[in-house]
Design an enzyme around this catalytic site. Structure first.
Site, PDB file in Angstrom:
ATOM      1  N   HIS A  35     -46.429  -8.330   7.777  1.00  0.00           N
ATOM      2  CA  HIS A  35     -47.049  -9.352   6.813  1.00  0.00           C
ATOM      3  C   HIS A  35     -47.975 -10.426   7.314  1.00  0.00           C
ATOM      4  O   HIS A  35     -48.775 -11.222   6.696  1.00  0.00           O
ATOM      5  CB  HIS A  35     -46.195  -9.830   5.806  1.00  0.00           C
ATOM      6  CG  HIS A  35     -46.579  -9.867   4.413  1.00  0.00           C
ATOM      7  ND1 HIS A  35     -46.022  -9.960   3.124  1.00  0.00           N
ATOM      8  CD2 HIS A  35     -48.129  -9.679   3.889  1.00  0.00           C
ATOM      9  CE1 HIS A  35     -46.777 -10.085   2.183  1.00  0.00           C
ATOM     10  NE2 HIS A  35     -47.947  -9.743   2.555  1.00  0.00           N
ATOM     11  N   ASP A  69     -43.303  -9.949  -3.129  1.00  0.00           N
ATOM     12  CA  ASP A  69     -42.453 -10.159  -1.765  1.00  0.00           C
ATOM     13  C   ASP A  69     -40.976 -10.615  -2.056  1.00  0.00           C
ATOM     14  O   ASP A  69     -41.059 -11.320  -3.257  1.00  0.00           O
ATOM     15  CB  ASP A  69     -43.330 -10.977  -0.893  1.00  0.00           C
ATOM     16  CG  ASP A  69     -42.916 -10.861   0.695  1.00  0.00           C
ATOM     17  OD1 ASP A  69     -43.725 -11.099   1.657  1.00  0.00           O
ATOM     18  OD2 ASP A  69     -41.960 -10.509   1.018  1.00  0.00           O
ATOM     19  N   HIS A 107     -39.742 -12.428  -0.082  1.00  0.00           N
ATOM     20  CA  HIS A 107     -40.081 -13.786   0.860  1.00  0.00           C
ATOM     21  C   HIS A 107     -41.417 -14.486   0.335  1.00  0.00           C
ATOM     22  O   HIS A 107     -42.275 -13.825  -0.005  1.00  0.00           O
ATOM     23  CB  HIS A 107     -39.959 -13.229   2.429  1.00  0.00           C
ATOM     24  CG  HIS A 107     -38.937 -12.581   2.725  1.00  0.00           C
ATOM     25  ND1 HIS A 107     -38.996 -11.081   2.685  1.00  0.00           N
ATOM     26  CD2 HIS A 107     -37.403 -12.667   2.900  1.00  0.00           C
ATOM     27  CE1 HIS A 107     -38.038 -10.541   3.264  1.00  0.00           C
ATOM     28  NE2 HIS A 107     -36.897 -11.492   3.272  1.00  0.00           N
ATOM     29  N   ASP A 127     -42.825 -16.231   2.933  1.00  0.00           N
ATOM     30  CA  ASP A 127     -43.843 -16.004   4.018  1.00  0.00           C
ATOM     31  C   ASP A 127     -44.782 -17.571   3.946  1.00  0.00           C
ATOM     32  O   ASP A 127     -45.796 -17.372   4.240  1.00  0.00           O
ATOM     33  CB  ASP A 127     -44.683 -15.096   3.894  1.00  0.00           C
ATOM     34  CG  ASP A 127     -44.093 -13.703   3.860  1.00  0.00           C
ATOM     35  OD1 ASP A 127     -42.768 -13.750   4.088  1.00  0.00           O
ATOM     36  OD2 ASP A 127     -44.483 -12.737   3.970  1.00  0.00           O
ATOM     37  N   HIS A 179     -44.703 -13.618  10.782  1.00  0.00           N
ATOM     38  CA  HIS A 179     -44.939 -12.661   9.357  1.00  0.00           C
ATOM     39  C   HIS A 179     -44.179 -13.378   8.443  1.00  0.00           C
ATOM     40  O   HIS A 179     -44.416 -13.253   7.051  1.00  0.00           O
ATOM     41  CB  HIS A 179     -44.218 -11.250   9.655  1.00  0.00           C
ATOM     42  CG  HIS A 179     -42.742 -11.402   9.744  1.00  0.00           C
ATOM     43  ND1 HIS A 179     -42.211 -10.128   9.166  1.00  0.00           N
ATOM     44  CD2 HIS A 179     -41.939 -12.270  10.076  1.00  0.00           C
ATOM     45  CE1 HIS A 179     -40.948 -10.302   9.141  1.00  0.00           C
ATOM     46  NE2 HIS A 179     -40.653 -11.362   9.512  1.00  0.00           N
ATOM     47  N   ASP A 204     -45.768  -6.638  -0.131  1.00  0.00           N
ATOM     48  CA  ASP A 204     -44.689  -6.445   0.911  1.00  0.00           C
ATOM     49  C   ASP A 204     -43.622  -5.550   0.353  1.00  0.00           C
ATOM     50  O   ASP A 204     -43.015  -5.741  -0.502  1.00  0.00           O
ATOM     51  CB  ASP A 204     -43.968  -7.847   1.283  1.00  0.00           C
ATOM     52  CG  ASP A 204     -43.117  -7.719   2.609  1.00  0.00           C
ATOM     53  OD1 ASP A 204     -43.040  -8.615   3.234  1.00  0.00           O
ATOM     54  OD2 ASP A 204     -42.274  -6.632   2.475  1.00  0.00           O
ATOM     55  N   ASP A 238     -40.716  -4.838   0.948  1.00  0.00           N
ATOM     56  CA  ASP A 238     -39.336  -5.692   0.816  1.00  0.00           C
ATOM     57  C   ASP A 238     -39.282  -6.248  -0.498  1.00  0.00           C
ATOM     58  O   ASP A 238     -38.270  -6.611  -1.012  1.00  0.00           O
ATOM     59  CB  ASP A 238     -39.042  -6.148   2.000  1.00  0.00           C
ATOM     60  CG  ASP A 238     -39.477  -7.472   2.044  1.00  0.00           C
ATOM     61  OD1 ASP A 238     -39.863  -7.861   3.308  1.00  0.00           O
ATOM     62  OD2 ASP A 238     -40.102  -8.287   1.106  1.00  0.00           O
ATOM     63  N   GLU A 278     -45.254  -3.941   5.843  1.00  0.00           N
ATOM     64  CA  GLU A 278     -43.864  -3.911   6.127  1.00  0.00           C
ATOM     65  C   GLU A 278     -43.041  -2.514   5.978  1.00  0.00           C
ATOM     66  O   GLU A 278     -42.004  -2.636   6.061  1.00  0.00           O
ATOM     67  CB  GLU A 278     -43.149  -5.066   5.408  1.00  0.00           C
ATOM     68  CG  GLU A 278     -43.399  -6.558   5.793  1.00  0.00           C
ATOM     69  CD  GLU A 278     -43.223  -7.237   7.197  1.00  0.00           C
ATOM     70  OE1 GLU A 278     -42.326  -6.436   7.781  1.00  0.00           O
ATOM     71  OE2 GLU A 278     -43.422  -8.283   7.374  1.00  0.00           O
TER      72      GLU A 278
HETATM   73  N1  LIG Z   1     -40.205  -9.733   5.534  1.00  0.00           N
HETATM   74  C1  LIG Z   1     -40.386 -11.236   5.580  1.00  0.00           C
HETATM   75  N2  LIG Z   1     -41.274 -11.496   5.104  1.00  0.00           N
HETATM   76  O1  LIG Z   1     -41.875 -11.172   3.740  1.00  0.00           O
HETATM   77  N3  LIG Z   1     -39.674 -11.616   6.545  1.00  0.00           N
HETATM   78  C2  LIG Z   1     -39.784 -13.184   7.103  1.00  0.00           C
HETATM   79  C3  LIG Z   1     -39.112 -14.085   5.864  1.00  0.00           C
HETATM   80  C4  LIG Z   1     -38.008 -14.640   6.221  1.00  0.00           C
HETATM   81  N4  LIG Z   1     -37.799 -16.047   6.021  1.00  0.00           N
HETATM   82 MN   LIG Z   2     -40.833  -9.829   2.839  1.00  0.00          MN
HETATM   83 MN   LIG Z   3     -43.642 -10.662   3.558  1.00  0.00          MN
END
Ligand SMILES: N/C(=N\O)NCCC[NH3+]
Ligand SMILES: [Mn+2]
Ligand SMILES: [Mn+2]
Ligand SMILES: [Mn+2]
Length: 302
Positions: free
Chosen positions: A98, A121, A123, A125, A138, A226, A228, A271
């Site tokens: 990402h 997401d 996260h 980011d 990322h 993303d 995830d 991702e």
């Molecule tokens: N997949 C991730 N971001 O979207 N990983 C990094 C974030 C961890 N704080």
């Molecule tokens: Mn993520």
């Molecule tokens: Mn991300």
């Protein structure tokens, strides 16, 4: 309408091998023909081969890992995405990690300074040079796009802080670092975590997110997805899976609803790491990635 598949086989923003294989797997799963049967004219000029900056010439800057490589690749991606957006084509950027969104969103904003970003997401980011603990870039693209870093990094001077906090909304958050939580609050950034998804339902959440960043529905939308953000049971083959994510339908609803606005100008699917799970799980994750792209580009259930 013309879609441009931008294959970005890149993994420098994070430590796990295999996420650079995402693009080839989505393309080999038939994504281009799938989009063509939706009526898109699809260009695919091959996966962008980013000449690696070899590791010796790229020692960490502070804690940032692969800093020169990530910067160089994101700058190239910004130029590619920007050129396609500039020609009225819809870039579908396939990652890759990402960190690439630093490039894709810079590209979009260079032609649509009024664009808003919907960031899907687990996260945020949003880590800055000061708050990151891992140095994996990322986990930082949004802080560069917003210009939140207190310590300017010369290698990233090309990233214009064109994005403002009122132009980005998050959906799916459930693994946000303390520093990121503080920055979300301090900057008044609209963030719909899985708590809000549970509370309001995905339909209302998407409406609220668009109301926050695109109240008159007159701004171009850059959707950065993303995988995830999805529950690991739906998209297992990704680098940082987090339990309690979006269902298959919630993920697709977001893409369908954004398509319905008619305002989508750029889409990222990031991702997907086909090498992290067993072959069936990897295949399922790739198929979900292709399916999300189709929904964002107009596939409907009826
Ligand atoms: N997949 C991730 N971001 O979207 N990983 C990094 C974030 C961890 N704080
Ligand atoms: Mn993520
Ligand atoms: Mn991300
Ligand atoms: Mn191209």
């Amino acid at each position: 309408a013309r879609g441009q598949i931008v294959g970005c086989p890149f993994s420098g923003g994070q430590p796990k091998l295999g996420v650079d294989q995402g693009p080839i797997h989505l393309v080999n799963a038939g994504l281009i023909d799938q989009l063509k049967s939706l009526g898109w004219k699809v260009n695919f000029d091959g996966h962008h081969q980013f000449e690696e900056v070899n590791a010796q010439q790229d020692p960490p800057i502070g804690v940032l890992k692969n800093p020169r490589l990530v910067s160089k690749v994101c700058k190239a991606v910004a130029d590619v995405v920007g050129s396609h957006v500039g020609r009225g084509e819809l870039p579908v950027t396939i990652g890759g990690d990402h960190s690439l969104a630093m490039g894709t969103i810079s590209g979009t904003l260079s032609h649509h300074p009024d664009a808003c970003v919907i960031w899907i997401d687990a996260h945020a980011d949003l880590n800055t040079v000061e708050t990151t603990t891992s140095g994996n870039i990322h986990g930082m693209p949004v802080s560069f796009l917003l210009g939140l870093n207190k310590t300017p990094i010369p290698e990233y001077a090309w990233v214009e802080p064109r994005l403002t906090p009122d132009r980005i909304a998050y959906i799916g958050l459930r693994d946000v670092d303390a520093g990121e939580k503080r920055l979300l609050k301090e900057n008044g950034i609209k963030a719909f975590s899985m708590h809000e998804v549970d509370k309001y339902g995905i339909g209302a959440v998407v409406e609220k997110a668009l109301d926050a960043v695109n109240p008159k529905r007159d701004r171009p939308i850059h959707l950065s997805f993303d995988v995830d953000a999805l529950d690991p049971s739906v998209a297992p083959s990704t680098g940082t899976p987090v339990r309690g994510g979006l269902t298959f339908r919630e993920g697709h609803y977001i893409c369908e609803a954004v398509h319905e606005t008619g305002l989508l100008v750029a889409f990222d699917i990031m991702e997907v790491n086909p090498s992290l799970a067993d072959a069936d799980a990897a295949k399922a994750t790739v198929a979900v990635g292709c399916s999300l792209v189709r929904s964002a580009l107009g596939e409907t259930l009826l």
